[in-house]
Design a protein around this motif. Structure first.
Motif, PDB file in Angstrom:
ATOM      1  N   ARG A 127      18.941 -22.929 -33.490  1.00 29.25           N
ATOM      2  CA  ARG A 127      18.628 -23.707 -34.209  1.00 29.25           C
ATOM      3  C   ARG A 127      19.304 -22.917 -36.199  1.00 29.25           C
ATOM      4  NH1 ARG A 127      11.922 -21.885 -36.278  1.00 29.25           N
ATOM      5  NH2 ARG A 127      12.238 -19.202 -35.554  1.00 29.25           N
ATOM      6  N   SER A 128      20.731 -22.312 -35.987  1.00 29.98           N
ATOM      7  CA  SER A 128      21.435 -21.967 -36.859  1.00 29.98           C
ATOM      8  C   SER A 128      21.891 -23.436 -38.264  1.00 29.98           C
ATOM      9  CB  SER A 128      23.040 -20.919 -36.810  1.00 29.98           C
ATOM     10  OG  SER A 128      23.184 -21.686 -36.146  1.00 29.98           O
ATOM     11  N   HIS A 169      14.081 -21.739 -29.708  1.00 26.46           N
ATOM     12  CA  HIS A 169      14.777 -20.700 -30.857  1.00 26.46           C
ATOM     13  C   HIS A 169      14.041 -19.429 -30.338  1.00 26.46           C
ATOM     14  CE1 HIS A 169      10.569 -21.196 -32.730  1.00 26.46           C
ATOM     15  NE2 HIS A 169      10.855 -22.415 -32.922  1.00 26.46           N
ATOM     16  N   SER A 170      14.096 -18.580 -31.404  1.00 27.62           N
ATOM     17  CA  SER A 170      13.990 -17.385 -30.413  1.00 27.62           C
ATOM     18  C   SER A 170      11.870 -17.265 -30.783  1.00 27.62           C
ATOM     19  CB  SER A 170      14.226 -15.727 -31.666  1.00 27.62           C
ATOM     20  OG  SER A 170      13.477 -15.527 -32.463  1.00 27.62           O
ATOM     21  N   TYR A 191      29.768 -18.213 -28.080  1.00 24.18           N
ATOM     22  CA  TYR A 191      31.426 -17.375 -27.776  1.00 24.18           C
ATOM     23  C   TYR A 191      31.207 -16.136 -27.931  1.00 24.18           C
ATOM     24  CZ  TYR A 191      36.463 -17.143 -27.692  1.00 24.18           C
ATOM     25  OH  TYR A 191      37.810 -16.836 -27.227  1.00 24.18           O
ATOM     26  N   THR A 230      36.515 -27.370 -32.312  1.00 26.53           N
ATOM     27  CA  THR A 230      35.389 -26.675 -33.418  1.00 26.53           C
ATOM     28  C   THR A 230      36.739 -27.342 -33.889  1.00 26.53           C
ATOM     29  OG1 THR A 230      33.695 -25.457 -32.523  1.00 26.53           O
ATOM     30  CG2 THR A 230      34.540 -25.176 -34.873  1.00 26.53           C
TER      31      THR A 230
HETATM   32  P1  NAP Z   1      22.780 -17.485 -35.186  1.00 29.99           P
HETATM   33  O1  NAP Z   1      23.299 -17.980 -36.297  1.00 29.99           O
HETATM   34  O2  NAP Z   1      23.444 -16.329 -34.691  1.00 29.99           O
HETATM   35  O3  NAP Z   1      21.663 -18.004 -34.241  1.00 29.99           O
HETATM   36  C1  NAP Z   1      20.981 -17.461 -33.341  1.00 29.99           C
HETATM   37  C2  NAP Z   1      20.216 -19.152 -32.995  1.00 29.99           C
HETATM   38  O4  NAP Z   1      19.737 -17.966 -31.604  1.00 29.99           O
HETATM   39  C3  NAP Z   1      18.939 -18.795 -33.736  1.00 29.99           C
HETATM   40  O5  NAP Z   1      18.976 -20.097 -34.021  1.00 29.99           O
HETATM   41  C4  NAP Z   1      18.185 -17.331 -33.089  1.00 29.99           C
HETATM   42  O6  NAP Z   1      16.716 -18.253 -33.138  1.00 29.99           O
HETATM   43  C5  NAP Z   1      18.484 -18.266 -31.569  1.00 29.99           C
HETATM   44  N1  NAP Z   1      17.729 -17.179 -30.662  1.00 29.99           N
HETATM   45  C6  NAP Z   1      18.077 -15.717 -30.653  1.00 29.99           C
HETATM   46  N2  NAP Z   1      16.996 -15.419 -29.550  1.00 29.99           N
HETATM   47  C7  NAP Z   1      16.361 -15.679 -29.172  1.00 29.99           C
HETATM   48  C8  NAP Z   1      15.773 -15.913 -27.944  1.00 29.99           C
HETATM   49  N3  NAP Z   1      15.728 -15.019 -27.550  1.00 29.99           N
HETATM   50  N4  NAP Z   1      15.359 -17.297 -27.545  1.00 29.99           N
HETATM   51  C9  NAP Z   1      15.596 -18.096 -28.324  1.00 29.99           C
HETATM   52  N5  NAP Z   1      16.892 -18.349 -29.127  1.00 29.99           N
HETATM   53  C10 NAP Z   1      16.795 -17.882 -30.024  1.00 29.99           C
HETATM   54  O7  NAP Z   1      24.320 -17.874 -34.479  1.00 29.99           O
HETATM   55  P2  NAP Z   1      25.125 -19.153 -34.289  1.00 29.99           P
HETATM   56  O8  NAP Z   1      25.915 -18.916 -35.341  1.00 29.99           O
HETATM   57  O9  NAP Z   1      24.081 -20.463 -34.157  1.00 29.99           O
HETATM   58  O10 NAP Z   1      25.887 -18.896 -33.159  1.00 29.99           O
HETATM   59  C11 NAP Z   1      25.163 -19.136 -31.462  1.00 29.99           C
HETATM   60  C12 NAP Z   1      26.886 -19.399 -31.142  1.00 29.99           C
HETATM   61  O11 NAP Z   1      27.415 -19.667 -31.078  1.00 29.99           O
HETATM   62  C13 NAP Z   1      27.595 -17.716 -30.639  1.00 29.99           C
HETATM   63  O12 NAP Z   1      27.547 -17.299 -29.777  1.00 29.99           O
HETATM   64  C14 NAP Z   1      28.824 -17.937 -31.525  1.00 29.99           C
HETATM   65  O13 NAP Z   1      29.531 -17.169 -31.576  1.00 29.99           O
HETATM   66  C15 NAP Z   1      28.879 -18.763 -30.798  1.00 29.99           C
HETATM   67  N6  NAP Z   1      29.672 -20.100 -31.857  1.00 29.99           N
HETATM   68  C16 NAP Z   1      30.467 -20.485 -31.587  1.00 29.99           C
HETATM   69  C17 NAP Z   1      31.507 -20.967 -32.374  1.00 29.99           C
HETATM   70  C18 NAP Z   1      32.531 -21.860 -31.763  1.00 29.99           C
HETATM   71  O14 NAP Z   1      33.286 -22.538 -32.552  1.00 29.99           O
HETATM   72  N7  NAP Z   1      32.970 -22.216 -30.623  1.00 29.99           N
HETATM   73  C19 NAP Z   1      31.222 -22.168 -33.251  1.00 29.99           C
HETATM   74  C20 NAP Z   1      30.206 -21.141 -33.914  1.00 29.99           C
HETATM   75  C21 NAP Z   1      28.879 -19.808 -33.301  1.00 29.99           C
HETATM   76  P3  NAP Z   1      16.020 -18.468 -34.740  1.00 29.99           P
HETATM   77  O15 NAP Z   1      16.177 -18.822 -35.421  1.00 29.99           O
HETATM   78  O16 NAP Z   1      14.335 -18.168 -34.672  1.00 29.99           O
HETATM   79  O17 NAP Z   1      16.232 -16.938 -35.417  1.00 29.99           O
END
Ligand code: NAP
Length: 279
Positions: free
Chosen positions: A167-168, A190-191, A232, A263
């Motif tokens: 939910r980022s 989410h977490s 990623y 993206t």
């Molecule tokens: P982020 O800001 O770290 O958010 C991660 C999310 O995952 C948070 O909402 C967190 O919940 C949730 N989470 C963590 N542990 C969990 C669990 N045990 N069970 C369920 N949910 C959990 O990461 P982000 O920026 O959204 O990125 C996520 C992924 O996408 C990464 O691998 C990143 O590299 C990738 N990404 C890829 C691109 C692309 O262009 N391909 C672009 C951006 C990101 P809480 O909110 O409760 O903490």
């Protein structure tokens, strides 16, 4: 039967081909090459790579990128000043502030310093609100790229149960809104979610956006689901155990070559649109 590969790399190249023609027209009409300003704060190597990839994409479509590099010690005030300077610069059509910024910076304040007309990465609170209300706004580039990919492959969304894990502000949350706007029934995990596997098992459309390698296990995912892996992680490997579902899902995004290229192409498309609007 094997699931359809949602080939983000191929679609991104096609999109960029089209953008090249649109950029040529902008240059003919205005005598100016569209510019995407990229702001990188600090020394994170992964962020530097992402900014470089975006600069290379600008070149491929005939645009320029203006790179702004700021030190690890930059304050929120200094960063906002830089962003305000870019807002005022008529030569700059789009502004990308690479996430994440060092921890002393209030990232939300910095994102919200970007003027809505130049928010081509879809990171401002105002942009999110407009998108959620189905008003004109550039959507956050990763979920907007995923929506383009789903549309291109005619994946039906109306009435489907979409489960978004994560939910980022730049990924999970806008993703859920975009799917809701396409009439999915949406669950956001989410977490603090209890019994994640049970939620994932409900998904007709599953989006993994967690940031943990293969955290979402293949055995949780129902047969015939559409599986979008936005993760990623080093490898590279996604957030979903894709190897376990390629033969049982309806469609899936590979890692690499799925969400990542979409993206960047979406960021390019939104910058070109901003440049066209400024004419
Ligand atoms: P982020 O800001 O770290 O958010 C991660 C999310 O995952 C948070 O909402 C967190 O919940 C949730 N989470 C963590 N542990 C969990 C669990 N045990 N069970 C369920 N949910 C959990 O990461 P982000 O920026 O959204 O990125 C996520 C992924 O996408 C990464 O691998 C990143 O590299 C990738 N990404 C890829 C691109 C692309 O262009 N391909 C672009 C951006 C990101 P809480 O909110 O409760 O903490």
């Amino acid at each position: 039967m094997a699931g359809i590969v949602l080939d983000g790399k191929k679609l991104a190249r096609e999109l960029e081909e089209d953008l090249r023609g649109r950029v040529e027209k902008i240059v003919e009409a205005s005598g100016r090459v569209p510019i995407l300003a990229t702001v990188l704060v600090g020394n994170d190597p992964a962020s530097a790579t992402y900014v470089r990839m975006k600069g290379n994409a600008c070149k491929r479509v005939g645009m320029e990128s203006e790179r702004v590099l700021l030190s690890e010690e930059t304050t929120t005030e200094e960063l906002v000043d830089v962003i305000e300077g870019l807002n005022a610069n008529e030569d700059v059509h789009g502004i990308l502030l690479q996430h994440p910024v060092p921890s002393q910076i209030n990232e939300r304040l910095a994102f919200d310093g970007i003027s809505i007309a130049k928010d081509v990465d879809g990171v401002t609170t105002q942009g999110f609100g407009l998108m959620a209300m189905k008003e004109q706004a550039y959507g956050s580039a990763t979920p907007a790229g995923i929506m383009r990919l789903l549309k291109h492959y005619n994946i039906p969304l109306e009435g489907k149960h979409a489960v978004v894990v994560g939910r980022s502000p730049i990924l999970g949350k806008p993703m859920a809104m975009m799917l809701l706007n396409e009439n999915c029934t949406v669950t956001i995990c989410h977490s603090r979610t209890q019994d994640l596997p049970a939620h994932v098992a409900q998904a007709d459309v599953l989006v993994g956006a967690v940031g943990r390698p293969e955290f979402i296990r293949g055995a949780w995912i129902k047969e015939g689901a559409v599986v979008i892996d936005a993760g990623y992680n080093p490898g590279p490997v996604g957030d979903i155990e894709l190897s376990a579902i390629v033969d049982t899902c309806t469609a899936y995004t590979p890692v690499p070559g799925g969400v990542g290229p979409m993206t960047i192409a979406t960021l390019m498309a939104q910058t070109v649109e901003a440049a066209e609007k400024s004419l």
